[in-house]
Design an enzyme around this catalytic site. Structure first.
Site, PDB file in Angstrom:
ATOM      1  N   MET A 217       0.857  -1.187   0.000  1.00 25.25           N
ATOM      2  CA  MET A 217       0.000   0.000   0.000  1.00 25.25           C
ATOM      3  C   MET A 217       0.897   1.242   0.000  1.00 25.25           C
ATOM      4  O   MET A 217       1.568   1.523   0.998  1.00 25.25           O
ATOM      5  CB  MET A 217      -0.909   0.008   1.230  1.00 25.25           C
TER       6      MET A 217
ATOM      7  N   ILE B  36      18.595  -0.984   9.939  1.00 27.20           N
ATOM      8  CA  ILE B  36      19.166  -1.618  11.134  1.00 27.20           C
ATOM      9  C   ILE B  36      18.083  -2.453  11.814  1.00 27.20           C
ATOM     10  O   ILE B  36      17.017  -1.924  12.133  1.00 27.20           O
ATOM     11  CB  ILE B  36      19.673  -0.564  12.144  1.00 27.20           C
TER      12      ILE B  36
ATOM     13  N   LYS C  67      11.007   7.990  17.495  1.00 31.65           N
ATOM     14  CA  LYS C  67      11.713   6.709  17.429  1.00 31.65           C
ATOM     15  C   LYS C  67      12.109   6.206  18.821  1.00 31.65           C
ATOM     16  O   LYS C  67      11.940   5.024  19.126  1.00 31.65           O
ATOM     17  CB  LYS C  67      12.930   6.839  16.511  1.00 31.65           C
TER      18      LYS C  67
ATOM     19  N   SER D  76       8.112   1.321  -3.769  1.00 37.09           N
ATOM     20  CA  SER D  76       8.704   0.806  -5.004  1.00 37.09           C
ATOM     21  C   SER D  76      10.033   0.117  -4.698  1.00 37.09           C
ATOM     22  O   SER D  76      10.425  -0.830  -5.386  1.00 37.09           O
ATOM     23  CB  SER D  76       8.877   1.921  -6.033  1.00 37.09           C
TER      24      SER D  76
ATOM     25  N   GLY E 282      19.212  16.812  -1.210  1.00 37.15           N
ATOM     26  CA  GLY E 282      18.075  15.936  -0.946  1.00 37.15           C
ATOM     27  C   GLY E 282      18.189  15.190   0.379  1.00 37.15           C
ATOM     28  O   GLY E 282      17.390  14.307   0.670  1.00 37.15           O
TER      29      GLY E 282
END
Lengths: 398, 398
Positions: free
Chosen positions: B6, B130, B199, B13, B181
């Site tokens: 999804m 990781i 996280k 991709s 980027g």
């Protein structure tokens, strides 16, 4: 969940200690406690907190249907193999910390486990407390592993770290490591690289899915490394580490255990003292590294208990790991390419004649020259080295 | 084994690419292939090699009983939450790379997975490639985790590494990172530490078994760090890293995200550029560290595919992870103790008056003094700092 420990030495008693100390959190994570029912040992341990658990005959454990998970921490191939085989055939899953057993009989025990719908796991057999086995078999399962480099022997890494730090020679550091209990009285298995060799054989079997014969892995230890080698290394900005490497070549791997020159931009350079690390490169993941205590009673026992939780979670089914008994034909290690650092008593003109483009690493020592070769195969290097003569030492660049 | 993706962006991709590239080894490890049957995306991808897989309605996937494993790589909390919930309720296991979803709805989705006897996993949500999640939930299960320190944001680690290397200031490096980027146009989530905060909240939930509210974690980013701070750090032999920390205090944890001064003997000092690492200390294992690519399409997709193999191996049973919806009451972060490096325009006599025993870190700059405090609580430090005044910056020692 009733469990048993076979072998109440350093690791086995460490496992009992982890189960005792962390019983609450283990129960919470697993949903039920891990209860120690048997300890197999020929010795007596009067006054031990688990005194009521001791038995002297492994068959007592094998025949008790309540025991689902068994730990083997005896060491050596026999009688460990006989006992582990009996447990698997009796429908019990087994975890072992015994690298000799796994390197020698791993594929066979895996097949027996599969046939009996139980599991045979061995996290503690490589890298002590570092969870490298489950990382390879249950995490990096989407990757083709292109290279593994392991500092997987604490004794030799401790010795090399100290040789570098104090400028000492091999014999002096070995004596110190022995007096501190970091090296055994007969240190051969560690210092000649045999221990590291078995470990990289196990790791290569796991990532290839086939069985690696550790006898076929070219293995050099650290016993020829000198204080002068470290002086040269330092002058070049390098250190020397005993590295067990496995590199993918076509459909197979090439393996080697040897001292390598490593530099600070490579993470394994920073693995010091008794610590271990395994660097793994996957074709999708890229570089990764797993670092921790490679030995010691509690770190190793921690890995064993992690395995016990895994076994208890999978008590009714065999989890495929993909290590078949089919032999992996290793690629020819003589075709591996390296740059080499060489010390020789040969004349500079002869060096340039045999090796063409070299760089010099000059410490201004009498009667010897240090130089660095271009990249070439082992085969080619060995021919040129023999033609040059006067070789004092040669160490590969990582 | 039929699977669905999804969200066909960078990660989605990437997952398709890993499945295509490594189909043989995945089949060998799993014992059957992972076959991509659906890709959910509102956009059209004409000419894509998986063109026949695209659907625009998630219900098409939910109602197909053949699909057992679903990947969520859409990002954001909604509609990802609605879609994932529907898949779990339809008896499909789900893996996600979406940290926002996991930090916000993890405990709830875990409960839904349990009630439907399927699994919800999220290896790629923390630390990219990781395998830190499975390490904590399936390997270090015999340990009480005493401390975790994560460099878990590639953007900020890249920026800090470059500020150190080139002596540049924050704005200059941010502009460069954006042009390459490595940083987003609106970099707030990364540079202010919000990403790292989510996280460490997830990791702390996993090791405590209870649910951490990330809004309660004191979080500082790197936007106030200057080239001068790095000059001081270098003069003391330190570097500056953005570290997300979680430390056990009694029965709970205290968490904090902030820039810390780290030194070369600490392994995380060596984690450079876009690489990530999580250092974990267990009460039995001792120190360990897990290092690798924290972001990037293929490393992240590698972790997703590792999860898919795990889900396919456990398709008929819920594997307990132990993350309940019960709230974890974090310990008071103001009671944490640190040593601090402080830059101030205050007079030396005032510094010694407020902080007593200090060490100086002198760069001979006009109008400011750098000094290092003794260890004290945050609470005490903040009081003394306010009393001193003229504060230019303050950074904790790791």
């Amino acid at each position: 969940m009733k469990v048993a420990i076979m072998g109440y030495g350093t690791i086995g008693s460490g496992v009992a200690k982890v189960l005792d100390t962390n019983s609450d959190i283990i129960k919470e994570r697993l949903g039920e406690p891990l209860e120690l029912k048997y300890i197999l040992d020929l010795r007596d341990f009067p006054g031990d907190p688990h005194e009521e658990c001791f038995v002297k005959d492994y068959k007592e454990i094998a025949k008790d249907k309540e025991v689902k998970v068994v730990v083997e921490t005896m060491g050596g191939v026999e009688p460990a193999f006989t006992f582990v085989k009996a447990m698997l055939e009796a429908g019990k899953s087994v975890t072992t910390s015994n690298k000799a057993l796994v390197a020698d009989k791993g594929a066979e025990l895996m097949k027996i486990a599969k046939n009996n719908n139980v599991n045979f796991v061995f996290e503690a057999a490589v890298g002590g407390g570092i969870p490298i086995i489950r990382t390879l078999t249950a995490c990096l399962t989407g990757d083709v592993i292109e290279e593994m480099s392991a500092i997987c022997n604490g004794t030799t890494n401790y010795m090399l770290t100290n040789m570098e730090q104090f400028g000492s020679d091999y014999d002096e550091i070995l004596a110190e490591a022995q007096s501190l209990g970091y090296a055994e009285k007969d240190p051969t298995a560690d210092v000649e690289g045999y221990d590291s060799c078995r470990k990289i054989a196990i790791l290569t079997s796991l990532v290839s899915g086939k069985n690696v014969d550790f006898n076929e892995i070219p293995t050099e230890g650290i016993s020829k490394i000198t204080a002068t080698d470290f002086k040269y290394a330092k002058s070049m900005g390098y250190s020397i580490k005993l590295v067990a490497r496995s590199t993918k070549v076509g459909d197979t791997y090439t393996c080697r255990v040897a001292p390598f020159l490593v530099k600070p931009s490579q993470m394994i350079y920073h693995v010091a003292g008794v610590m271990n690390a395994v660097s793994v490169r996957g074709n999708m993941l890229g570089e990764s590294m797993y670092y921790g205590a490679g030995a010691g009673a509690l770190p190793t026992a921690s890995a064993v208990v992690g395995d016990m939780v895994f076994l208890a979670r999978n008590v009714d089914k065999h989890v495929r790991i993909g290590w078949s008994a089919e032999k992996l034909e290793l690629a020819d290690a003589n075709e591996q390419k390296f740059r080499y650092f060489v010390r020789t008593s040969a004349l500079q003109s002869n060096i340039e004649n045999e090796f063409e483009n070299v760089e010099y690493a000059n410490l201004d020592l009498d009667n010897e020259t240090g130089f660095i070769t271009q990249e070439m195969t082992e085969h080619e290097f060995n021919e040129r080295k023999a033609a040059l003569g006067g070789i004092i030492s040669a160490i590969r660049f990582y």
